[in-house]
Write an enzyme that holds these catalytic residues in place. Structure first.
Site, PDB file in Angstrom:
ATOM      1  N   LYS A  65       0.793  -1.235   0.000  1.00  0.00           N
ATOM      2  CA  LYS A  65       0.000   0.000   0.000  1.00  0.00           C
ATOM      3  C   LYS A  65       0.830   1.292   0.000  1.00  0.00           C
ATOM      4  CE  LYS A  65      -4.284  -1.203   2.305  1.00  0.00           C
ATOM      5  NZ  LYS A  65      -5.047  -0.924   3.523  1.00  0.00           N
ATOM      6  N   ASP A 101     -10.270   3.460   2.511  1.00  0.00           N
ATOM      7  CA  ASP A 101     -10.394   2.965   3.886  1.00  0.00           C
ATOM      8  C   ASP A 101     -11.072   3.980   4.810  1.00  0.00           C
ATOM      9  OD1 ASP A 101      -9.309   0.455   3.479  1.00  0.00           O
ATOM     10  OD2 ASP A 101      -7.262   1.116   3.867  1.00  0.00           O
TER      11      ASP A 101
END
Ligand code: ATR
Length: 269
Positions: A65, A101
């Site tokens: 990520k 997220d």
């Protein structure tokens, strides 16, 4: 046929193929979503190959990520703020990085708890890893007034607190006392997860009007959520964060905004 995938290492535990696969069949879309085990050193090669094969894009998970960021042509504000990318879209030969997220966390709270304004005065956040960053980004965007951050390793919390002046760091040993005027309590640590140590926290000082949420979703009702429910606090479990963060990705990959309902949750339990 539209195609997408989730990349990570290891990847076998990822629930994303099940989730996207369910939505594909539910919406009668001829598409595919697979898990591709990707070591960090292979990330760029694999992304190039998938883009050449006309994939719509990919989700990224641990440990990719952060690594992707220098290779992106564009990055969304949310991904920049969180310092991590969980969604890469291939658009006109460009790599576009996003992060859903924070959206997933906030959307789960909205759906689970309704009007959030009463809970956005003082959030106490346990943990200072990548998940905490996304949670804090979401809360800041929603207008949280004050955040108290506590983590076993205080230096990590102090680093994270640089995100905004409304974030105050307290020692991990103070985590019970700081709950006195909390309106929201969030566990972002891995404590309480199946096969992990338990989360030792006492809710005695927490007002019964506070909302309690846990990003751990296995078990669905963690000890923290159980303790909170029994003493009368409203609770929201962590499974919805996983599902809601996938909504913008599915929409971007396949062109349909998928429905988050009990049937999806049951697919993942
Ligand atoms: P993620 O990116 O999913 O948030 P992470 O970066 O590994 O994962 O962070 C895990 C969090 O759980 C951290 O806040 C970690 O605390 P440290 O920063 O001190 O490592 C917390 N955590 C994990 N095991 C813990 C334990 N036994 N006691 C207290 N906190 C723990």
């Amino acid at each position: 046929m539209k195609r997408a995938a989730v990349l990570g290492y290891p990847i076998h535990h990822s629930l994303s193929p099940k989730l996207h696969g369910y939505w594909l069949s539910k919406n009668s879309i001829k598409g595919s979503y697979e898990a591709i085990e990707t070591k960090p050193e292979n990330l760029i090669n694999i992304l190039t190959k998938l883009a050449d094969e006309k994939y719509s894009g990919v989700n990224l998970t641990v440990p990719l990520k952060e690594q992707i960021i220098p290779h992106l042509d564009e990055i969304s504000n949310s991904a920049k703020m969180i310092g991590a990318v969980n969604l890469v879209l291939f658009k006109q030969g460009k790599l576009i990085g996003e992060n859903s997220d924070a959206y997933g966390f906030m959307q789960n709270l909205r759906v689970g708890a309704g009007e959030l304004l009463p809970y956005l005065n003082h959030a106490v956040i346990l943990g200072a890893g990548g998940a905490a960053r996304a949670v804090i980004a979401g809360l800041l965007e929603a207008g949280i007034k004050k955040i108290t951050l506590t983590n076993r390793t205080q230096s990590r919390a102090k680093e994270l607190a640089k995100m905004h002046e409304s974030i105050h760091v307290v020692d991990w040993n103070q985590r019970n006392e700081v709950l006195t005027d909390a309106t929201l309590l969030v566990n972002t640590t891995s404590l309480g997860m199946k096969n992990q140590p338990s989360l030792e926290v006492s809710l005695t000082h927490l007002p019964s009007s506070a909302l309690v949420t846990d990003i751990v979703y296995n078990p669905l009702e963690t000890d923290l959520l159980k303790q909170a429910r029994i003493r009368g606090n409203k609770t929201v479990d962590g499974l919805g964060m996983l599902i809601h963060q996938a909504v913008p990705a599915f929409d971007a990959f396949f062109g349909v905004e998928p429905l988050v309902d009990d049937a999806v949750r049951e697919q993942l339990l």
